[in-house]
Design an enzyme around this catalytic site. Structure first.
Site, PDB file in Angstrom:
ATOM      1  N   SER A  85      19.726  14.567  91.738  1.00 54.57           N
ATOM      2  CA  SER A  85      18.898  13.431  91.316  1.00 54.57           C
ATOM      3  C   SER A  85      19.280  12.168  92.092  1.00 54.57           C
ATOM      4  O   SER A  85      18.519  11.203  92.094  1.00 54.57           O
ATOM      5  CB  SER A  85      19.081  13.187  89.821  1.00 54.57           C
ATOM      6  OG  SER A  85      20.438  12.899  89.555  1.00 54.57           O
ATOM      7  N   TYR A 140      18.038  11.542  85.966  1.00 54.71           N
ATOM      8  CA  TYR A 140      17.198  12.618  85.434  1.00 54.71           C
ATOM      9  C   TYR A 140      17.619  12.953  83.999  1.00 54.71           C
ATOM     10  O   TYR A 140      16.824  13.473  83.231  1.00 54.71           O
ATOM     11  CB  TYR A 140      17.368  13.893  86.277  1.00 54.71           C
ATOM     12  CG  TYR A 140      16.517  13.960  87.523  1.00 54.71           C
ATOM     13  CD1 TYR A 140      16.071  12.818  88.178  1.00 54.71           C
ATOM     14  CD2 TYR A 140      16.171  15.204  88.062  1.00 54.71           C
ATOM     15  CE1 TYR A 140      15.305  12.909  89.338  1.00 54.71           C
ATOM     16  CE2 TYR A 140      15.404  15.304  89.209  1.00 54.71           C
ATOM     17  CZ  TYR A 140      14.973  14.164  89.844  1.00 54.71           C
ATOM     18  OH  TYR A 140      14.219  14.262  90.979  1.00 54.71           O
ATOM     19  N   GLY A 141      18.872  12.679  83.691  1.00 58.81           N
ATOM     20  CA  GLY A 141      19.461  13.134  82.425  1.00 58.81           C
ATOM     21  C   GLY A 141      18.796  12.578  81.180  1.00 58.81           C
ATOM     22  O   GLY A 141      19.004  13.095  80.090  1.00 58.81           O
ATOM     23  N   CYS A 186      22.829  19.321  91.133  1.00 57.10           N
ATOM     24  CA  CYS A 186      22.641  18.588  89.877  1.00 57.10           C
ATOM     25  C   CYS A 186      22.751  19.541  88.686  1.00 57.10           C
ATOM     26  O   CYS A 186      21.996  20.523  88.587  1.00 57.10           O
ATOM     27  CB  CYS A 186      21.255  17.954  89.918  1.00 57.10           C
ATOM     28  SG  CYS A 186      20.870  16.960  88.489  1.00 57.10           S
ATOM     29  N   ASN A 187      23.675  19.247  87.781  1.00 58.38           N
ATOM     30  CA  ASN A 187      23.837  20.081  86.584  1.00 58.38           C
ATOM     31  C   ASN A 187      22.577  20.048  85.729  1.00 58.38           C
ATOM     32  O   ASN A 187      22.137  21.066  85.199  1.00 58.38           O
ATOM     33  CB  ASN A 187      25.003  19.573  85.741  1.00 58.38           C
ATOM     34  CG  ASN A 187      26.351  19.793  86.390  1.00 58.38           C
ATOM     35  OD1 ASN A 187      27.101  20.669  86.004  1.00 58.38           O
ATOM     36  ND2 ASN A 187      26.672  19.006  87.404  1.00 58.38           N
ATOM     37  N   CYS A 231      28.539  16.734  85.542  1.00 57.08           N
ATOM     38  CA  CYS A 231      27.491  15.986  86.230  1.00 57.08           C
ATOM     39  C   CYS A 231      28.075  15.667  87.598  1.00 57.08           C
ATOM     40  O   CYS A 231      29.213  15.175  87.685  1.00 57.08           O
ATOM     41  CB  CYS A 231      27.152  14.715  85.465  1.00 57.08           C
ATOM     42  SG  CYS A 231      26.150  13.554  86.402  1.00 57.08           S
ATOM     43  N   THR A 232      27.317  15.944  88.651  1.00 55.82           N
ATOM     44  CA  THR A 232      27.901  15.803  89.997  1.00 55.82           C
ATOM     45  C   THR A 232      28.269  14.371  90.363  1.00 55.82           C
ATOM     46  O   THR A 232      29.022  14.149  91.301  1.00 55.82           O
ATOM     47  CB  THR A 232      26.930  16.326  91.080  1.00 55.82           C
ATOM     48  OG1 THR A 232      25.625  15.931  90.712  1.00 55.82           O
ATOM     49  CG2 THR A 232      27.047  17.793  91.241  1.00 55.82           C
ATOM     50  N   HIS A 233      27.728  13.425  89.598  1.00 51.83           N
ATOM     51  CA  HIS A 233      28.127  12.043  89.864  1.00 51.83           C
ATOM     52  C   HIS A 233      29.575  11.777  89.444  1.00 51.83           C
ATOM     53  O   HIS A 233      30.215  10.865  89.959  1.00 51.83           O
ATOM     54  CB  HIS A 233      27.224  11.065  89.106  1.00 51.83           C
ATOM     55  CG  HIS A 233      25.852  10.901  89.710  1.00 51.83           C
ATOM     56  ND1 HIS A 233      24.929  11.916  89.740  1.00 51.83           N
ATOM     57  CD2 HIS A 233      25.272   9.835  90.309  1.00 51.83           C
ATOM     58  CE1 HIS A 233      23.823  11.467  90.315  1.00 51.83           C
ATOM     59  NE2 HIS A 233      24.003  10.209  90.679  1.00 51.83           N
TER      60      HIS A 233
HETATM   61  N1  DGL Z   1      23.902  14.373  88.945  1.00 52.65           N
HETATM   62  C1  DGL Z   1      23.174  14.898  87.864  1.00 52.65           C
HETATM   63  C2  DGL Z   1      23.892  16.037  87.165  1.00 52.65           C
HETATM   64  O1  DGL Z   1      24.731  16.661  87.745  1.00 52.65           O
HETATM   65  C3  DGL Z   1      22.596  14.010  86.824  1.00 52.65           C
HETATM   66  C4  DGL Z   1      22.498  12.565  86.956  1.00 52.65           C
HETATM   67  C5  DGL Z   1      21.221  12.081  86.363  1.00 52.65           C
HETATM   68  O2  DGL Z   1      21.146  11.841  85.143  1.00 52.65           O
HETATM   69  O3  DGL Z   1      20.283  11.972  87.120  1.00 52.65           O
HETATM   70  O4  DGL Z   1      23.583  16.338  86.030  1.00 52.65           O
END
Ligand code: DGL
Length: 264
Positions: free
Chosen positions: A13, A44-45, A75-76, A185-187
């Site tokens: 995302s 996206y979450g 992205c998870n 979450c990859t962030h």
């Molecule tokens: N990086 C995304 C993940 O791994 C989510 C971040 C978002 O909420 O967009 O879930």
């Protein structure tokens, strides 16, 4: 037959998937990587599954159009719907959630905390996949409505980030004293140091390592590893490419060979 010289796709995302690129560049330095981060629509979450599905299809079509030999859904949140996405595409899709769950199963963990987006936690996908191989494992999840967006901005306000981490992880610990925590979450691995400061001694599980290993195993099995010494790195984003350059430096990635703004 896959063409070894075709690129690997990585999508997220936003900037979070750069943590997967870091592991891919470490273990597969010869691969060309094309990255798509939809920062214009991040986070996206907090979206509905139909919104996430539509946006993800745009990214996967774009990557397919660029001839990827496989794509890592870094992205998870998107990965929780990998089963719905796979039938729509004719190349291999590797879900980060499935690979992280395999780690918990392999390590026979009895309990694990999960901090992730609210969507990922509410989907129950982590618990579902972990319980397939480790039915007694307690999965204690807590969604963060803020952390991904705070990180995606790229300004790394330490106070706000630490406050959000401790609010959510303390909630997990009040329910069970877990010693293992999935950064779901990859962030989040981008601010792994903040997690370490707040919870020294906690075993932090970074699913990016597992996913990169799964990409390598898939390409090895298909005889499709790129034999060149150093691959290219193309960044496509619907947001501000400069944030990607900055975070790429912070993570020690190979410099991007190309930066493109792509609207989806
Ligand atoms: N990086 C995304 C993940 O791994 C989510 C971040 C978002 O909420 O967009 O879930």
């Amino acid at each position: 037959m896959l063409n070894p010289s075709n690129p690997i796709g990585v999508m997220d995302s936003g900037i979070g998937g750069l943590t997967v690129v870091k592991e891919l560049q470490r273990i597969l330095p010869g691969e060309d990587i094309i990255y798509f981060g939809d920062s214009a629509n991040c986070p996206y979450g907090n979206k509905t599954s139909d919104q996430i599905f539509e946006l993800s299809c745009h990214m996967l079509r774009f990557l397919g159009g660029n001839g990827v030999k496989c794509t890592a859904i870094a992205c998870n949140t998107i990965s929780t719907m990998a089963d719905r996405l796979r039938p729509c595409f004719d190349y291999q899709i590797i879900s980060i959630v499935e690979e992280a769950a395999q780690y918990v199963i392999r390590e026979k963990l009895r309990s694990v905390g999960l901090i992730a987006t609210e969507f990922t936690v509410a989907s129950g996908k982590y618990a579902e996949l972990i319980h397939k191989g480790n039915p007694d494992c307690h999965v204690i999840g807590k969604g963060s409505p803020l952390l991904a967006a705070l990180v995606d901005r790229g300004d790394f306000n330490q106070h706000d980030i630490n406050l959000e981490i401790t609010t959510q992880v303390d909630n997990i610990l009040s329910r069970e004293k877990v010693e293992n925590l999935i950064l779901g979450c990859t962030h989040y691995p981008i601010v792994e140091e903040n997690f370490r400061q707040c919870y020294p001694g906690m075993n932090l599980i970074n699913p990016a390592l597992e996913q990169a290993n799964a990409v390598k195993a898939y390409l090895t099995g298909q005889n499709a590893l790129n034999p060149q010494k150093k691959g290219t790195f193309t960044i496509c984003t619907s947001g501000d490419p400069q944030v990607y350059v900055n975070v790429g430096k912070r993570l020690g990635l190979f410099e991007a060979s190309e930066l493109k703004v792509v609207h989806i």
